[in-house]
Design an enzyme around this catalytic site. Structure first.
Site, PDB file in Angstrom:
ATOM      1  N   CYS A  70     -14.987  58.220  54.646  1.00  0.00           N
ATOM      2  CA  CYS A  70     -14.794  56.842  55.076  1.00  0.00           C
ATOM      3  C   CYS A  70     -15.689  56.490  56.255  1.00  0.00           C
ATOM      4  O   CYS A  70     -16.101  57.350  57.026  1.00  0.00           O
ATOM      5  CB  CYS A  70     -13.344  56.626  55.484  1.00  0.00           C
ATOM      6  SG  CYS A  70     -12.134  57.218  54.283  1.00  0.00           S
ATOM      7  N   ARG A 117     -22.083  57.675  52.538  1.00  0.00           N
ATOM      8  CA  ARG A 117     -20.993  58.620  52.802  1.00  0.00           C
ATOM      9  C   ARG A 117     -20.017  58.707  51.632  1.00  0.00           C
ATOM     10  O   ARG A 117     -19.213  59.633  51.567  1.00  0.00           O
ATOM     11  CB  ARG A 117     -20.244  58.198  54.070  1.00  0.00           C
ATOM     12  CG  ARG A 117     -21.098  58.275  55.316  1.00  0.00           C
ATOM     13  CD  ARG A 117     -20.455  57.567  56.483  1.00  0.00           C
ATOM     14  NE  ARG A 117     -19.255  58.225  56.936  1.00  0.00           N
ATOM     15  CZ  ARG A 117     -19.221  59.141  57.896  1.00  0.00           C
ATOM     16  NH1 ARG A 117     -20.327  59.519  58.483  1.00  0.00           N
ATOM     17  NH2 ARG A 117     -18.094  59.680  58.277  1.00  0.00           N
ATOM     18  N   ASN A 154     -10.075  56.743  59.691  1.00  0.00           N
ATOM     19  CA  ASN A 154     -10.587  57.881  58.926  1.00  0.00           C
ATOM     20  C   ASN A 154      -9.715  59.089  59.213  1.00  0.00           C
ATOM     21  O   ASN A 154      -9.256  59.267  60.344  1.00  0.00           O
ATOM     22  CB  ASN A 154     -12.026  58.224  59.342  1.00  0.00           C
ATOM     23  CG  ASN A 154     -13.019  57.158  58.960  1.00  0.00           C
ATOM     24  OD1 ASN A 154     -12.694  56.214  58.242  1.00  0.00           O
ATOM     25  ND2 ASN A 154     -14.239  57.298  59.438  1.00  0.00           N
ATOM     26  N   GLY A 155      -9.516  59.942  58.237  1.00  0.00           N
ATOM     27  CA  GLY A 155      -8.716  61.145  58.421  1.00  0.00           C
ATOM     28  C   GLY A 155      -7.438  61.092  57.616  1.00  0.00           C
ATOM     29  O   GLY A 155      -7.289  60.285  56.687  1.00  0.00           O
ATOM     30  N   GLU A 164     -23.027  68.081  40.318  1.00  0.00           N
ATOM     31  CA  GLU A 164     -22.734  66.987  41.249  1.00  0.00           C
ATOM     32  C   GLU A 164     -23.242  65.651  40.739  1.00  0.00           C
ATOM     33  O   GLU A 164     -22.536  64.634  40.826  1.00  0.00           O
ATOM     34  CB  GLU A 164     -23.378  67.260  42.613  1.00  0.00           C
ATOM     35  CG  GLU A 164     -22.612  68.179  43.523  1.00  0.00           C
ATOM     36  CD  GLU A 164     -23.324  68.352  44.847  1.00  0.00           C
ATOM     37  OE1 GLU A 164     -22.643  68.276  45.879  1.00  0.00           O
ATOM     38  OE2 GLU A 164     -24.541  68.583  44.870  1.00  0.00           O
ATOM     39  N   LYS A 186     -25.915  71.392  42.215  1.00  0.00           N
ATOM     40  CA  LYS A 186     -26.674  70.138  42.151  1.00  0.00           C
ATOM     41  C   LYS A 186     -26.543  69.488  40.784  1.00  0.00           C
ATOM     42  O   LYS A 186     -26.354  68.276  40.666  1.00  0.00           O
ATOM     43  CB  LYS A 186     -28.157  70.392  42.460  1.00  0.00           C
ATOM     44  CG  LYS A 186     -28.452  70.674  43.902  1.00  0.00           C
ATOM     45  CD  LYS A 186     -28.247  69.437  44.759  1.00  0.00           C
ATOM     46  CE  LYS A 186     -27.882  69.832  46.166  1.00  0.00           C
ATOM     47  NZ  LYS A 186     -26.521  70.330  46.343  1.00  0.00           N
ATOM     48  N   TRP A 245     -12.595  55.986  51.258  1.00  0.00           N
ATOM     49  CA  TRP A 245     -12.628  56.971  50.178  1.00  0.00           C
ATOM     50  C   TRP A 245     -11.195  57.416  49.961  1.00  0.00           C
ATOM     51  O   TRP A 245     -10.563  57.967  50.848  1.00  0.00           O
ATOM     52  CB  TRP A 245     -13.512  58.149  50.577  1.00  0.00           C
ATOM     53  CG  TRP A 245     -13.839  59.103  49.476  1.00  0.00           C
ATOM     54  CD1 TRP A 245     -14.666  58.884  48.422  1.00  0.00           C
ATOM     55  CD2 TRP A 245     -13.373  60.452  49.351  1.00  0.00           C
ATOM     56  NE1 TRP A 245     -14.742  60.015  47.643  1.00  0.00           N
ATOM     57  CE2 TRP A 245     -13.965  60.986  48.188  1.00  0.00           C
ATOM     58  CE3 TRP A 245     -12.530  61.264  50.109  1.00  0.00           C
ATOM     59  CZ2 TRP A 245     -13.725  62.301  47.753  1.00  0.00           C
ATOM     60  CZ3 TRP A 245     -12.287  62.562  49.681  1.00  0.00           C
ATOM     61  CH2 TRP A 245     -12.874  63.060  48.519  1.00  0.00           C
ATOM     62  N   LYS A 302     -20.242  62.164  51.260  1.00  0.00           N
ATOM     63  CA  LYS A 302     -21.309  62.892  51.942  1.00  0.00           C
ATOM     64  C   LYS A 302     -20.768  63.861  52.978  1.00  0.00           C
ATOM     65  O   LYS A 302     -21.158  65.014  53.032  1.00  0.00           O
ATOM     66  CB  LYS A 302     -22.267  61.892  52.616  1.00  0.00           C
ATOM     67  CG  LYS A 302     -23.445  62.560  53.320  1.00  0.00           C
ATOM     68  CD  LYS A 302     -24.298  63.347  52.340  1.00  0.00           C
ATOM     69  CE  LYS A 302     -25.439  64.049  53.028  1.00  0.00           C
ATOM     70  NZ  LYS A 302     -26.184  64.914  52.095  1.00  0.00           N
ATOM     71  N   GLU A 331     -26.566  77.179  44.062  1.00  0.00           N
ATOM     72  CA  GLU A 331     -26.925  75.851  44.566  1.00  0.00           C
ATOM     73  C   GLU A 331     -27.496  74.986  43.450  1.00  0.00           C
ATOM     74  O   GLU A 331     -27.210  73.788  43.367  1.00  0.00           O
ATOM     75  CB  GLU A 331     -27.915  76.001  45.721  1.00  0.00           C
ATOM     76  CG  GLU A 331     -28.436  74.693  46.285  1.00  0.00           C
ATOM     77  CD  GLU A 331     -27.372  73.809  46.897  1.00  0.00           C
ATOM     78  OE1 GLU A 331     -27.673  72.632  47.168  1.00  0.00           O
ATOM     79  OE2 GLU A 331     -26.236  74.281  47.125  1.00  0.00           O
ATOM     80  N   HIS A 370     -20.861  91.112  31.445  1.00  0.00           N
ATOM     81  CA  HIS A 370     -19.453  91.314  31.782  1.00  0.00           C
ATOM     82  C   HIS A 370     -18.615  90.066  31.511  1.00  0.00           C
ATOM     83  O   HIS A 370     -17.572  89.868  32.154  1.00  0.00           O
ATOM     84  CB  HIS A 370     -19.320  91.742  33.243  1.00  0.00           C
ATOM     85  CG  HIS A 370     -19.923  93.068  33.535  1.00  0.00           C
ATOM     86  ND1 HIS A 370     -19.327  94.266  33.193  1.00  0.00           N
ATOM     87  CD2 HIS A 370     -21.107  93.401  34.112  1.00  0.00           C
ATOM     88  CE1 HIS A 370     -20.095  95.269  33.555  1.00  0.00           C
ATOM     89  NE2 HIS A 370     -21.191  94.773  34.124  1.00  0.00           N
TER      90      HIS A 370
END
Length: 608
Positions: free
Chosen positions: A2, A27, A99-100, A489, A486, A75, A603, A482, A505
């Site tokens: 947020c 964000r 926010n939070g 995402e 990506k 968010w 973000k 990584e 395996h």
């Protein structure tokens, strides 16, 4: 996560509030809103589900005006994304953005309902507005009302508060979530991120944990929770607002991928002289602390965790000390055994990652030698909580999927691993070769970016796929992780990464013609074993995509092969990362997804 913007001025602030929200769009958010106090002493509010442009449309059709106001991009945590749950939230004369997470909101809600307050949303934030309104009804001014409410809030918060009873006065407070104040001429500002305010000011006050700030058109005052005035230094920002523009690129992510040669050079600048890393870049006492370091414990989340995994290989190989890399959200809920002489190393792009910040605070209570941070944001909470710091100098990263922050983290970690190695007696020739590789790295990355057109063609093989498998060995296993992150995402393709030796395996059962397999093959001591793993994939009919070092010999019929510049053990993980970033980008574009703001993601993860 947020975003918050607040302005107290002598002019209409609506345009600037909305512009500030636009600067925070990177964000991640699902609704937006503003509340402004007009000349008649009435608070007017606009809220919209969706993007800031939807809020702008509302402003055009039914405009509101005011000289002080607060704004927010939300968010969703508590309550679905809709207009009722969008901030600001109102109770009587009080408007609040937050926010939070307020962990005890259910108990507070029940108490307020019993007192006759009605709730219009499902959010935890609305309890803050009602609590402050209740205190003001008892005759308290806005500052005393906020001071009375904050101790009752359990969890994390950054809040901005506006009240019609106190026109021209905005209050902010923070605990576990970032908030900054900005100084102007005849107007003052609040924001969760300085980028929201860069067009208005370069002068900022970074609030400490527990601070309360009051801004009016003429003054900015900071108080502790007891209401006592405290002094916080004014910092001049060197960021420029143009840094958060696309600069001719289609997406921020593509721009940031192509910025990597420059930001890698920036991260190295002034840190190497005469073939040697300057130990003091980590802090005044770094030389003594590195000499005392007997182990390293790395804590991070997401992409930063992958950087930490690469560093684990480097630290143990170059310095000969044991190293653990761990996800912060796991670390903070277990009881780690900390041996004497262990250096605690946190990694975060934003410096406000909630789990990483909580882990750093726990580390203060444990037997660590010292705490070190690798971060991209000066004055962030993680930087302020650490004794040793190395900034990555990536600049603002707008795309949610991290690119240049990751590569600069790797460079910073390489500087640390090499210097720790030198303190532990690393062979001088190997140390010099590692430093040389770092100095050559910006040029190697620039050369790798020239493969963009080839990778765009390669991406066509992934457009109709639903799954992908990434493989690597050694330092390239976390690079594969990584790459898989990506791809999932931003293209929404399910992707997994494995150490290539684990293929037989279990994961080999997934391999068929519809499962593309991406492998990274540097020219190292594991390359022959990796090639044997690739033969296993080919024997099962898998579609193989190989990203290989120029020194690696590959059978022409093994699969799709992309040749990367030849480089050594330090440079290779960074160079190998670039084509994986480009691949995920071009696949996402071809599939028509929202590259810079992928669904459900934010973000900066500033809540648990």
């Amino acid at each position: 996560m947020c975003g918050i913007v607040g302005i107290s001025a002598q002019r209409d602030v609506v345009e600037h509030l909305i512009a500030g929200l636009k600067a925070l769009e990177y964000r991640g958010y699902d609704s937006a809103g503003i509340a402004v106090l007009n000349g008649s002493g009435t608070v007017n509010r606009l809220r919209a589900k969706g993007k800031v442009r939807d809020l702008e449309t509302l402003q055009e059709s039914a405009p509101v005006h005011g000289t002080s106001g607060i704004a927010h991009t939300r968010w969703a945590t508590h309550g679905v994304p809709n207009t009722d749950n969008a901030h600001p939230h109102v109770s009587g004369d009080v408007s609040v953005v937050h926010n939070g997470i307020i962990e005890n909101h259910a108990l507070l809600r029940a108490e307020l309902v019993a007192q006759g307050y009605e709730f219009a949303s499902q959010t935890d934030t609305e309890v803050i507005a009602h609590l402050i309104e209740h205190q003001q009804r008892q005759g308290k001014d806005l500052l005393d009302a906020l001071r009375a409410v904050l101790p009752r809030l359990h969890g994390a918060y950054a809040v901005a508060v506006l009240s019609a009873r106190d026109p021209g006065r905005l209050l902010g407070a923070r605990l576990g979530s970032p908030l900054v104040a900005g100084l102007g001429e005849g107007e003052q500002y609040l924001a969760s991120d300085i980028h929201a305010l860069l067009p208005l000011t370069r002068r900022f006050v970074y609030l400490a944990e527990g601070d309360i700030v009051e801004v009016t058109t003429e003054s900015l005052r900071v108080f502790d929770l007891d209401g006592k005035p405290v002094q916080r230094p004014v910092k001049e920002s060197h960021f420029v607002s143009g840094a958060i523009e696309k600069g001719g690129f289609r997406h921020f992510m593509l721009k940031e991928i192509h910025e990597q040669p420059q930001v890698l050079a920036d991260t190295l600048e002034g840190r190497i002289a005469n073939g040697r890393i300057l130990t003091e870049i980590f802090g005044i006492d770094a030389a003594q602390l590195l000499a005392k370091t007997k182990a390293v414990h790395i804590i991070a989340c997401g992409t930063s965790y992958h950087a930490g995994l690469v560093a684990r290989y480097w630290i143990e190989s170059l310095a000969g000390v044991p190293c653990i890399a761990e996800i912060a959200s796991e670390y903070r809920y277990r009881s780690p055994v900390v041996r004497d002489g262990t250096l605690f190393l946190s990694i975060s792009q934003s410096g406000e990652t909630a789990d990483t910040l909580a882990a750093i605070k726990l580390a203060r209570e444990r037997n660590y030698l010292t705490r070190m941070a690798i971060c991209n944001v000066p004055e962030s909470s993680i930087v302020r909580e650490s004794e040793l710091v190395l900034m990555t100098r990536a600049g603002p990263e707008i795309g949610v999927a991290s690119t240049k922050a990751f590569s600069t983290q790797l460079v910073a970690l390489a500087l640390f691993a090499l210097e720790l190695g030198r303190a532990k007696g690393l062979d001088a020739a190997r140390y010099a070769d590692g430093v040389r590789q770092l100095e050559q790295l910006p040029g190697l990355v620039a050369e790798t970016l020239k493969l963009d057109a080839q990778i765009r063609v390669l991406a066509e093989h992934f457009v109709d796929k639903q799954h992908a498998l990434f493989l690597g060995r050694g330092t390239h296993w976390p690079v594969a992780m990584e790459g898989a992150l990506k791809l999932k995402e931003i293209s929404y393709i399910h992707a997994e990464a494995y150490a290539a030796g684990e293929l037989k395996h279990g994961p080999l059962a997934l391999v068929d013609a519809d499962m593309p397999v991406i492998a990274i093959a540097p020219n190292d001591h594991l390359v022959d074993k990796l090639m044997s793993n690739m033969e296993e994939v080919r024997a099962r009919g898998g579609e193989l995509h190989l990203f290989v070092d120029a020194g690696v010999k590959v059978h022409a019929d093994l699969g799709h092969v992309l040749v990367l510049p030849e480089c050594g053990e330090i440079a290779a993980p960074v160079v190998s990362t670039i084509p994986l970033q480009l691949l995920s980008y071009h696949v996402a574009v071809a599939r028509g997804t929202d590259v810079d703001q992928p669904r459900n993601l934010a973000k900066s993860v500033t809540v648990e």
